[in-house]
Design an enzyme around this catalytic site. Structure first.
Site, PDB file in Angstrom:
ATOM      1  CE  LYS A  70      -4.561  -1.839   1.936  1.00 35.02           C
ATOM      2  NZ  LYS A  70      -5.405  -1.489   2.564  1.00 35.02           N
ATOM      3  CG  ASP A 106      -9.175   0.983   3.189  1.00 36.06           C
ATOM      4  OD1 ASP A 106      -9.673   0.014   2.933  1.00 36.06           O
ATOM      5  OD2 ASP A 106      -7.676   1.062   4.013  1.00 36.06           O
TER       6      ASP A 106
END
Ligand code: NAP
Length: 285
Positions: A70, A106
């Site tokens: 990420k 997210d």
């Protein structure tokens, strides 16, 4: 030879065997009747830059990015969206005018889950308490600030990591020591667990909710088990509660829209599909 025009996307990680993203995206392709495919690829950290460089030649329109890529994906991309910039990590990659764009969905997934399962949860703003100061917490703190919650009290075992959130996000984010959790709950409007505590195979989250106002929403981003002991305790005290599975489903939707051109819906059918793959029964309602 006929050239294939099918759009393809995937999720990359290392390892990647556990990912349920293919079930989610292939379900949406199916119900929307779209031509396309989505699979999973194990990409080792040393191969990440090469993978990104070859995506378009391979016919990939984008990908999801999971552990441990990420932060590296965020750095390698040509451009980043505002959420990724704020969070410092990316979970979704797409192309715009030939450039590799890194986004982070997210926080959107977290908010959309609460909007779906506790409509109006954000009407009364107030203090939000975030347990944990890891990668997921950063996205959630950003999302809560974005919805107007203040202060955001970050309570973490390692105080320095909570303090780092305050430095990054500014004076509306307060760092609290784990020992002061009881005090941090006072006057709270929302309580979120973003630690791995309570997850199957991890130690339980042991917490007393006595100081939390009865109206406070309690949510956990851990979704195995679906009803964590935090959520069970909150439900018994009469708090509105939302489990973490919806965050996983909703964070996938913006990527699908980038790649396949249609914003998909997070439905009960999709939720049931994932729960069945996980081999667990629904506890909602
Ligand atoms: P992470 O970056 O590793 O952060 C883990 C956090 O948990 C840290 O704040 C850590 O505290 C805390 N923690 C771990 N063990 C602890 C213990 N024994 N006592 C107290 N605190 C402890 O992980 P992450 O990526 O943020 O993910 C956290 C959890 O969220 C995972 O369970 C993950 O599966 C889940 N998650 C769910 C979704 C969803 O879509 N629902 C999305 C992302 C993540 P220290 O700082 O003190 O180490």
């Amino acid at each position: 030879m006929t050239e294939t025009k099918q759009k393809r996307a995937c999720v990359i990680g290392h390892p990647i065997g556990h990912s349920r993203s293919p079930i989610i995206h292939n379900h949406w392709l199916d119900v929307l009747g779209l031509e396309g495919a989505y699979d999973k690829r194990d990409v080792a950290p040393d191969d990440l830059a090469r993978f990104f460089a070859s995506m378009q030649a391979e016919g990939l329109v984008g990908c999801n990015v999971t552990v441990p890529h990420k932060e590296a994906a965020f750095r390698i991309a040509d451009r980043r969206d505002a959420a990724a910039e704020a969070i410092g990590a990316a979970n979704t990659i797409w192309f715009e005018k030939g450039e590799l764009v890194a986004g982070n969905t997210d926080g959107l997934g977290f908010l959309a889950n609460l909007d779906q399962h506790a409509p109006g949860w954000d009407r009364e703003k107030g203090p939000a308490i975030v347990l944990g100061a890891g990668g997921a917490a950063r996205a959630i703190i950003h999302a809560l600030l974005d919805r107007g919650f203040a202060p955001v009290r970050v309570v973490n075992r390692t105080l320095a990591k909570a303090e780092a959130m305050g430095i990054q996000f500014g004076p509306d984010v307060e760092a609290w020591a784990w020992e002061d959790l009881d005090k941090a709950l006072m006057g709270g409007a929302v309580l979120v667990n973003t630690t791995s505590l309570g997850m199957k195979g991890q130690p339980d989250l042991v917490i007393t909710l006595d100081n939390l106002p009865a109206t406070a929403l309690v949510t956990d981003i851990v979704y195995v088990p679906l009803e964590t002991s935090l959520l069970a305790a909150a439900r018994k005290r009469g708090h509105p509660t939302v489990d973490g599975l919806g965050m996983l489903l909703h964070q996938a939707a913006p990527g699908f829209a980038h790649w396949f051109g249609t914003m998909p819906e997070v439905t009960e059918t999709l939720r049931a599909l994932i729960l069945s793959d996980m081999g667990i029964a629904d506890t909602k309602d």
